[in-house]
Design a protein around this motif. Structure first.
Motif, PDB file in Angstrom:
ATOM      1  N   VAL A 162       0.982  -1.356  -0.230  1.00  0.00           N
ATOM      2  CA  VAL A 162       0.625  -0.303  -0.151  1.00  0.00           C
ATOM      3  C   VAL A 162       0.994   1.463  -1.013  1.00  0.00           C
ATOM      4  O   VAL A 162       0.580   1.912  -0.801  1.00  0.00           O
ATOM      5  CB  VAL A 162      -0.891  -0.107   1.737  1.00  0.00           C
ATOM      6  N   LYS A 163       1.756   1.108   0.532  1.00  0.00           N
ATOM      7  CA  LYS A 163       3.169   2.274   0.900  1.00  0.00           C
ATOM      8  C   LYS A 163       3.029   2.522  -0.601  1.00  0.00           C
ATOM      9  O   LYS A 163       3.649   3.804  -0.787  1.00  0.00           O
ATOM     10  CB  LYS A 163       3.999   1.962   1.950  1.00  0.00           C
ATOM     11  N   GLU A 164       3.359   1.644  -1.102  1.00  0.00           N
ATOM     12  CA  GLU A 164       4.572   1.473  -2.753  1.00  0.00           C
ATOM     13  C   GLU A 164       3.368   2.282  -3.167  1.00  0.00           C
ATOM     14  O   GLU A 164       3.719   3.012  -4.662  1.00  0.00           O
ATOM     15  CB  GLU A 164       5.447   0.699  -3.413  1.00  0.00           C
ATOM     16  N   MET A 165       2.517   2.068  -3.377  1.00  0.00           N
ATOM     17  CA  MET A 165       1.148   2.216  -4.538  1.00  0.00           C
ATOM     18  C   MET A 165       0.600   3.696  -3.894  1.00  0.00           C
ATOM     19  O   MET A 165       0.903   4.700  -5.281  1.00  0.00           O
ATOM     20  CB  MET A 165      -0.109   1.861  -4.546  1.00  0.00           C
ATOM     21  N   ILE A 166       0.994   4.147  -3.021  1.00  0.00           N
ATOM     22  CA  ILE A 166       0.975   5.711  -2.621  1.00  0.00           C
ATOM     23  C   ILE A 166       2.161   6.242  -2.914  1.00  0.00           C
ATOM     24  O   ILE A 166       2.064   7.505  -3.739  1.00  0.00           O
ATOM     25  CB  ILE A 166       0.237   5.807  -1.324  1.00  0.00           C
ATOM     26  N   ASP A 167       3.592   6.029  -2.608  1.00  0.00           N
ATOM     27  CA  ASP A 167       4.422   6.862  -2.401  1.00  0.00           C
ATOM     28  C   ASP A 167       4.876   6.239  -4.430  1.00  0.00           C
ATOM     29  O   ASP A 167       5.032   7.410  -4.856  1.00  0.00           O
ATOM     30  CB  ASP A 167       5.772   5.951  -1.748  1.00  0.00           C
ATOM     31  N   VAL A 168       4.871   5.922  -5.002  1.00  0.00           N
ATOM     32  CA  VAL A 168       5.163   5.414  -6.452  1.00  0.00           C
ATOM     33  C   VAL A 168       3.816   5.952  -7.340  1.00  0.00           C
ATOM     34  O   VAL A 168       3.815   6.191  -8.544  1.00  0.00           O
ATOM     35  CB  VAL A 168       5.256   4.256  -7.017  1.00  0.00           C
ATOM     36  N   ASP A 169       2.522   5.060  -7.496  1.00  0.00           N
ATOM     37  CA  ASP A 169       1.728   5.409  -8.194  1.00  0.00           C
ATOM     38  C   ASP A 169       1.101   6.199  -8.063  1.00  0.00           C
ATOM     39  O   ASP A 169       0.586   6.819  -9.219  1.00  0.00           O
ATOM     40  CB  ASP A 169       1.095   3.775  -8.060  1.00  0.00           C
ATOM     41  N   LEU A 170       0.862   6.900  -6.918  1.00  0.00           N
ATOM     42  CA  LEU A 170       0.222   8.228  -7.094  1.00  0.00           C
ATOM     43  C   LEU A 170       0.789   9.788  -6.994  1.00  0.00           C
ATOM     44  O   LEU A 170       0.693  10.858  -6.871  1.00  0.00           O
ATOM     45  CB  LEU A 170      -0.936   7.499  -5.387  1.00  0.00           C
ATOM     46  N   LYS A 171       2.498   9.269  -7.535  1.00  0.00           N
ATOM     47  CA  LYS A 171       2.815  10.318  -6.926  1.00  0.00           C
ATOM     48  C   LYS A 171       2.911  11.781  -8.295  1.00  0.00           C
ATOM     49  O   LYS A 171       3.206  12.626  -7.749  1.00  0.00           O
ATOM     50  CB  LYS A 171       4.473   9.876  -6.896  1.00  0.00           C
ATOM     51  N   PRO A 172       2.506  11.330  -9.494  1.00  0.00           N
ATOM     52  CA  PRO A 172       2.294  11.747 -10.960  1.00  0.00           C
ATOM     53  C   PRO A 172       1.161  12.354 -10.327  1.00  0.00           C
ATOM     54  O   PRO A 172       1.028  13.738 -10.431  1.00  0.00           O
ATOM     55  CB  PRO A 172       2.104  11.078 -11.249  1.00  0.00           C
ATOM     56  N   PHE A 173      -0.075  12.075  -9.828  1.00  0.00           N
ATOM     57  CA  PHE A 173      -1.133  12.298  -9.793  1.00  0.00           C
ATOM     58  C   PHE A 173      -1.752  13.631  -8.346  1.00  0.00           C
ATOM     59  O   PHE A 173      -2.037  14.546  -8.449  1.00  0.00           O
ATOM     60  CB  PHE A 173      -2.620  11.919  -9.513  1.00  0.00           C
ATOM     61  N   MET A 174       0.001  13.305  -6.921  1.00  0.00           N
ATOM     62  CA  MET A 174      -0.336  14.737  -6.009  1.00  0.00           C
ATOM     63  C   MET A 174       0.257  15.893  -6.821  1.00  0.00           C
ATOM     64  O   MET A 174       0.434  17.062  -6.266  1.00  0.00           O
ATOM     65  CB  MET A 174       0.844  13.796  -5.331  1.00  0.00           C
ATOM     66  N   GLU A 175       1.769  15.695  -7.905  1.00  0.00           N
ATOM     67  CA  GLU A 175       2.438  16.137  -8.590  1.00  0.00           C
ATOM     68  C   GLU A 175       1.474  17.309  -9.304  1.00  0.00           C
ATOM     69  O   GLU A 175       1.826  18.381  -8.938  1.00  0.00           O
ATOM     70  CB  GLU A 175       3.350  15.369  -9.012  1.00  0.00           C
ATOM     71  N   PHE A 176       0.217  16.782 -10.379  1.00  0.00           N
ATOM     72  CA  PHE A 176      -0.603  17.538 -10.657  1.00  0.00           C
ATOM     73  C   PHE A 176      -1.160  17.953 -10.437  1.00  0.00           C
ATOM     74  O   PHE A 176      -1.613  19.908 -10.014  1.00  0.00           O
ATOM     75  CB  PHE A 176      -1.589  16.785 -12.130  1.00  0.00           C
ATOM     76  N   GLU A 177      -2.065  17.892  -8.565  1.00  0.00           N
ATOM     77  CA  GLU A 177      -2.589  18.203  -7.739  1.00  0.00           C
ATOM     78  C   GLU A 177      -2.112  19.968  -7.160  1.00  0.00           C
ATOM     79  O   GLU A 177      -2.685  20.874  -7.099  1.00  0.00           O
ATOM     80  CB  GLU A 177      -2.924  17.259  -6.703  1.00  0.00           C
ATOM     81  N   ALA A 178      -0.439  19.752  -7.106  1.00  0.00           N
ATOM     82  CA  ALA A 178       0.314  20.276  -6.029  1.00  0.00           C
ATOM     83  C   ALA A 178       0.332  21.649  -7.738  1.00  0.00           C
ATOM     84  O   ALA A 178       0.763  23.149  -6.824  1.00  0.00           O
ATOM     85  CB  ALA A 178       1.025  20.074  -5.953  1.00  0.00           C
ATOM     86  N   SER A 179      -0.076  21.064  -8.676  1.00  0.00           N
ATOM     87  CA  SER A 179       0.043  22.380  -9.604  1.00  0.00           C
ATOM     88  C   SER A 179      -0.822  22.980  -9.822  1.00  0.00           C
ATOM     89  O   SER A 179      -1.023  24.501 -10.176  1.00  0.00           O
ATOM     90  CB  SER A 179       0.696  21.788 -10.580  1.00  0.00           C
ATOM     91  N   LEU A 180      -1.976  23.425  -9.185  1.00  0.00           N
ATOM     92  CA  LEU A 180      -3.576  23.715  -9.483  1.00  0.00           C
ATOM     93  C   LEU A 180      -3.332  24.669  -8.718  1.00  0.00           C
ATOM     94  O   LEU A 180      -3.148  25.018  -8.161  1.00  0.00           O
ATOM     95  CB  LEU A 180      -4.438  22.485  -9.251  1.00  0.00           C
TER      96      LEU A 180
END
Length: 346
Positions: free
Chosen positions: A328-346
């Motif tokens: 679960v940690k890996e999915m959040i830290d790796v797979d979700l990372k690009p979507f968190m970065e996009f969120e931060a850009s808004l």
């Protein structure tokens, strides 16, 4: 932070309008070990989501309501209402999960929610006796009508077979319940887009709206009947199918992205081809993020909030939910990372 005593703060206002759009079923943050509700963190969550332009749904499945006592649920509701009011968000509705194991218990929880400042409530069908009444539509519909009759707050139906021992209302059932003047919508966590379109079509006919308008003279319900998928992975196609928004746990992690998807999709479906193309791209991002959120569950959502938004914002969880796994940690830290970065850009 000293916990609230759960008494009414006098701000319950059933006239608050539940607007179309996306909403978030918030997590309930617990202190380490899961023994106590972290009211300070909960207040921060509520204000963060409201300021991002998403509706607030408290004490649902993601909120671990089934793990909480009546007094804890009432106290959490009072905390949320006070947080909104203190932030100047006095017009923001507050929908609270009030499902219980019986009609009597559910009404008690509805009354508690109203006293603590909720403006709306959402109720799931009791599932413990599904082996005896799971196919007894008279009993099931009677339960909901009993809630509508006696709840001091407008009620949303929560259709989630996975959390109700397989009980699944169909579009005929929900359309019948939608005739009650104290029912303001349905959350469909059953993945049935066609079911939602049938309900939305029914509740948007001139005949239904005329009946609704007449019955509302003695009702607290205002606004369009809400038909809301329980996921954001299908928000764009369900909006095409006349749905009115969504209730999405993923919105707790990437609220600005989900809000942008909704606004852009509505603009696109109104004829703006450029906006529609952008909405398709946004939907692909949200669908991918939503699937990660679904796979990682409550623990993953809380870990994401703590790691990428603010420490202890998501908080701990309560047994029988299991420990946070490396996967679960890996999915959040790796797979979700690009979507968190996009969120931060808004």
């Amino acid at each position: 932070m000293t916990t609230t005593n759960g008494t009414t703060n006098g701000s319950a206002a059933p006239h608050r309008l539940w607007a179309n759009g996306p909403s978030v079923p918030l997590t309930t943050p617990f202190v380490a070990g899961g023994e106590e509700v972290d009211h300070e963190a909960l207040a921060k969550q509520v204000v963060r989501i409201a300021k991002a332009g998403l509706g607030i749904v408290l004490l649902g499945t993601t909120g671990e309501a089934s793990h909480m006592s009546h007094s804890e649920r009432k106290a959490a509701t009072a905390t949320a209402r006070k947080a909104l009011d203190d932030a100047g968000l006095t017009d923001v509705p507050l929908c609270v999960g009030t499902g219980g194991g019986s009609l009597k218990t559910t009404i008690e929880l509805c009354n508690d929610a109203a006293e603590a400042g909720a403006s709306h409530c959402i109720v799931i069908c009791p599932g413990y006796f599904s082996f005896a009444m799971g196919r007894d539509k008279t009993a099931i519909l009677g339960f909901f009508k009993g809630v509508f009759d006696r709840s001091p707050l407008p009620v949303m139906i929560y259709n989630f077979p996975g959390a109700a021992s397989g009980i699944d209302l169909n579009s005929d059932d929900i359309s019948e319940l939608a005739e009650h003047p104290n029912c303001f919508g349905v959350k469909l966590t059953c993945g049935a887009v066609g079911k939602g379109q049938r309900i939305a079509t029914y509740t948007q006919t001139p005949e239904y709206l005329a009946r609704r308008g007449n019955s509302l003279k003695a009702s607290t319900v205002t606004g369009q009947f809400q038909v809301l998928p329980g996921f954001s992975e299908s928000l764009l196609p369900t909006l095409l199918g006349r749905h009115t928004g969504c209730i999405t746990g993923t919105g707790g992690i990437i609220p600005k992205t989900v809000r942008k998807l909704y606004d852009t999709a509505v603009k696109g479906l109104q004829g703006d081809s450029k906006a529609l193309s952008e909405a398709v791209d946004l939907q692909e991002k949200v669908a991918a993020a939503d699937w990660i959120s679904i796979k990682t569950g409550v623990q993953g959502t809380k870990y994401a909030l703590d790691t990428y938004i603010e420490k202890n914002l998501g908080g701990d969880w309560r047994s029988p939910l299991g420990p946070l796994t490396p996967a679960v940690k890996e999915m959040i830290d790796v797979d979700l990372k690009p979507f968190m970065e996009f969120e931060a850009s808004l």
